[in-house]
Enzyme design. Structure first.
Site, short mmCIF file in Angstrom:
data_model
loop_
_atom_site.label_atom_id
_atom_site.label_comp_id
_atom_site.label_asym_id
_atom_site.label_seq_id
_atom_site.Cartn_x
_atom_site.Cartn_y
_atom_site.Cartn_z
N CYS A 1 41.36 34.09 74.48
CA CYS A 1 41.44 32.65 74.61
C CYS A 1 41.79 32.00 73.28
O CYS A 1 41.33 32.43 72.22
CB CYS A 1 40.11 32.07 75.10
SG CYS A 1 39.67 32.60 76.76
N ARG B 1 40.01 32.00 64.61
CA ARG B 1 38.99 33.04 64.75
C ARG B 1 39.03 33.96 63.53
O ARG B 1 39.53 35.08 63.61
CB ARG B 1 39.23 33.86 66.03
CG ARG B 1 39.10 33.07 67.31
CD ARG B 1 39.43 33.97 68.49
NE ARG B 1 39.35 33.25 69.74
CZ ARG B 1 38.24 33.09 70.45
NH1 ARG B 1 37.10 33.56 69.99
NH2 ARG B 1 38.26 32.45 71.59
N ASP C 1 30.10 28.61 75.63
CA ASP C 1 30.84 29.10 76.79
C ASP C 1 30.45 28.38 78.08
O ASP C 1 31.07 28.61 79.12
CB ASP C 1 30.61 30.60 76.96
CG ASP C 1 31.52 31.42 76.06
OD1 ASP C 1 32.37 30.84 75.38
OD2 ASP C 1 31.37 32.66 76.05
N LYS D 1 29.97 40.30 80.68
CA LYS D 1 31.27 40.57 80.05
C LYS D 1 31.10 40.79 78.55
O LYS D 1 31.63 41.75 77.98
CB LYS D 1 32.21 39.39 80.29
CG LYS D 1 33.43 39.35 79.37
CD LYS D 1 34.16 38.02 79.51
CE LYS D 1 35.28 37.87 78.49
NZ LYS D 1 34.79 37.69 77.11
N ASN D 2 30.37 39.90 77.87
CA ASN D 2 30.28 39.97 76.41
C ASN D 2 29.51 41.20 75.94
O ASN D 2 29.74 41.69 74.83
CB ASN D 2 29.63 38.69 75.86
CG ASN D 2 30.55 37.49 75.99
OD1 ASN D 2 31.78 37.63 76.00
ND2 ASN D 2 29.97 36.30 76.09
N ARG E 1 39.81 37.25 83.59
CA ARG E 1 39.37 38.02 82.42
C ARG E 1 37.85 38.15 82.41
O ARG E 1 37.32 39.12 81.85
CB ARG E 1 39.80 37.33 81.12
CG ARG E 1 41.25 37.54 80.73
CD ARG E 1 41.50 36.95 79.34
NE ARG E 1 40.45 37.34 78.42
CZ ARG E 1 39.72 36.48 77.70
NH1 ARG E 1 39.95 35.20 77.75
NH2 ARG E 1 38.80 36.92 76.89
#
Length: 428
Positions: A117, A122, A305, A22-23, A397
């Site tokens: 999230c 951030r 994570d 995903k990242n 997600r």
């Protein structure tokens, strides 16, 4: 709104195949904006974040086509505007990668502050610091970032903190800048290396990815390319922890074992058997779990994570374990949900103290964010009785076909809609 219903107590057996990272995908898809031709990206995970970023590119004028369920073709040549849709951008955190990609192509980018999230502040100050070093001006008004430059010129950028997002964005902006850009104190995560390899496959000159100094010599043009994304380190780790929590014997396939070393080390410390193969790891657990302490760190340290998933495992381990979350504020929002399952966890700032209990017991819980949602799934699998998980859109997600993958391992998990649940109650 759909929910997951899990009846725990089943050990897990069999094989599970991991999807693309995903990242990496949410950085590489925006990077395609920089190309002068068609980019074919393989091993794409079929998840909501990928769908959103692809739709953003489509709205901007790119031709985006799903060749099959794991292959995406992007033709960015028809993008004429450096402005991204507020509505879609607000739905995902990694949308801020559009800033670097659009700035690199158009010398201008207008992108809303990201969503995704919510577990702490951030800031994008390091991103903006990098853009400014390359010659860009910026403003932030009404939650929208506006960055523009007459010309991007390579420069030295020292990141005050290790930031994956800032490293990615500076790389994207710098690949077509004039001259040499040097990023010091750069992030070293596997998806940083994957992005660099993707850019280099288009003709970029990026060196040092995977170390704390990345050097980027700007080029005039980037070609279209065909590229396959690396496997998802965190999805793999999640299934590894699930197998350890529920017990059983699970082989996790399509992985790069080296990317999993920090996860493997902690599982082995807890008494779980981990066998490594070329592109797979096997997880075996049929005995008690031992306590251990965890501190999250930037790569190659233990990934933040994976912290919520391991908290579940530590909750059923013998003894007292301590978790130190050194990356994000407010990442313990899931703890209250885990307590509903019977976990004994106390939190003081960034430290969580976990007293192992004999068993978890099913209860209604909710996913407070993506990885917390994965933790609730693991908790449900390990618990006695039924667990109902709400807000599963967070989970989807980042996890492709999570219900089907766990069902194939023997888990009693299903997805139901609220309408189905209401209808079932009405029939009683």
């Amino acid at each position: 709104m759909d929910k997951f219903i899990i009846t725990g107590g089943n050990k897990l057996f069999g094989d599970v195949t991991i999807s693309g990272a995903k990242n990496a995908a949410v950085a590489i898809i925006p990077a395609a904006i920089l190309a002068d031709g068609v980019c074919r990206i393989e091993n794409i995970p079929n998840i909501n974040d990928v769908s959103i970023i692809a739709r953003i590119l489509q709205q901007m004028g790119a031709n985006v086509k799903m060749v099959n369920k794991s292959t995406l073709e992007i033709d960015p040549r028809h993008i004429v505007s450096p402005v991204a849709s507020y509505e879609l951008v607000h739905q995902m955190r990694a949308s801020y990668y559009l800033l670097g990609a659009l700035l690199g192509r158009f010398s201008r980018a207008v992108v809303a502050m990201p969503g995704g999230c919510d577990f702490g502040v951030r800031p994008i100050d390091q991103h903006l610091k990098g853009f400014a070093a390359l010659g860009a001006d910026y403003s932030l008004e009404g939650g929208v970032v506006n960055v523009h430059a007459d010309k991007l010129t390579g420069n030295n950028v020292y990141l005050d903190v290790v930031s994956v997002g800032a490293t990615v964005n500076i790389m994207l902006a710098a690949v077509k800048a004039t001259g040499l850009t040097v990023i010091e104190n750069a992030a070293k995560e596997p998806h940083i290396v994957d992005l660099a390899n993707f850019l280099n496959s288009m003709g970029a000159d990026v060196r040092g990815a995977g170390t704390d100094v990345i050097k980027i010599r700007g080029v005039t043009h980037l070609n279209g390319t065909c590229y396959s994304i690396i496997p998802d380190q965190i999805e793999a780790g999640t299934y590894m922890v699930a197998a350890a929590a529920a017990g059983g014997d699970v082989t996790v396939r399509n992985v790069i074992p080296k990317h999993l070393e920090s996860i493997t080390a902690k599982l082995e410390e807890m008494g779980v058997v981990v066998e490594e193969y070329d592109e797979a790891v096997r997880i075996v657990r049929d005995g008690p779990l031992s306590k251990c302490n965890i501190k999250t760190m930037p790569h190659p340290g233990f990934p933040t994570d994976m912290q919520p998933q391991f908290a579940v495992l530590l909750s059923i381990a013998n003894g007292t374990s301590i978790v130190n979350e050194s990356v994000w504020d407010y990442r313990y929002r899931y703890v209250e949900e885990l307590r509903r399952l019977g976990a004994q966890i106390s939190v003081d700032g960034k430290i969580a103290v976990i007293e192992g209990v004999r068993e978890l017991v099913g209860a209604p819980v909710k996913a407070t964010d993506l990885r917390a949602g994965a933790a609730m799934v693991i908790g449900g699998l390990a618990a006695r009785g039924a667990t109902q998980i709400e807000d599963i859109e967070h989970i989807e997600r980042g996890y492709e076909n999570i219900v089907e993958k766990f069902q194939a391992l023997g888990a009693d998990i299903k997805r139901i809609s609220v309408l189905e649940q209401v209808s079932a109650k009405a029939a009683l």
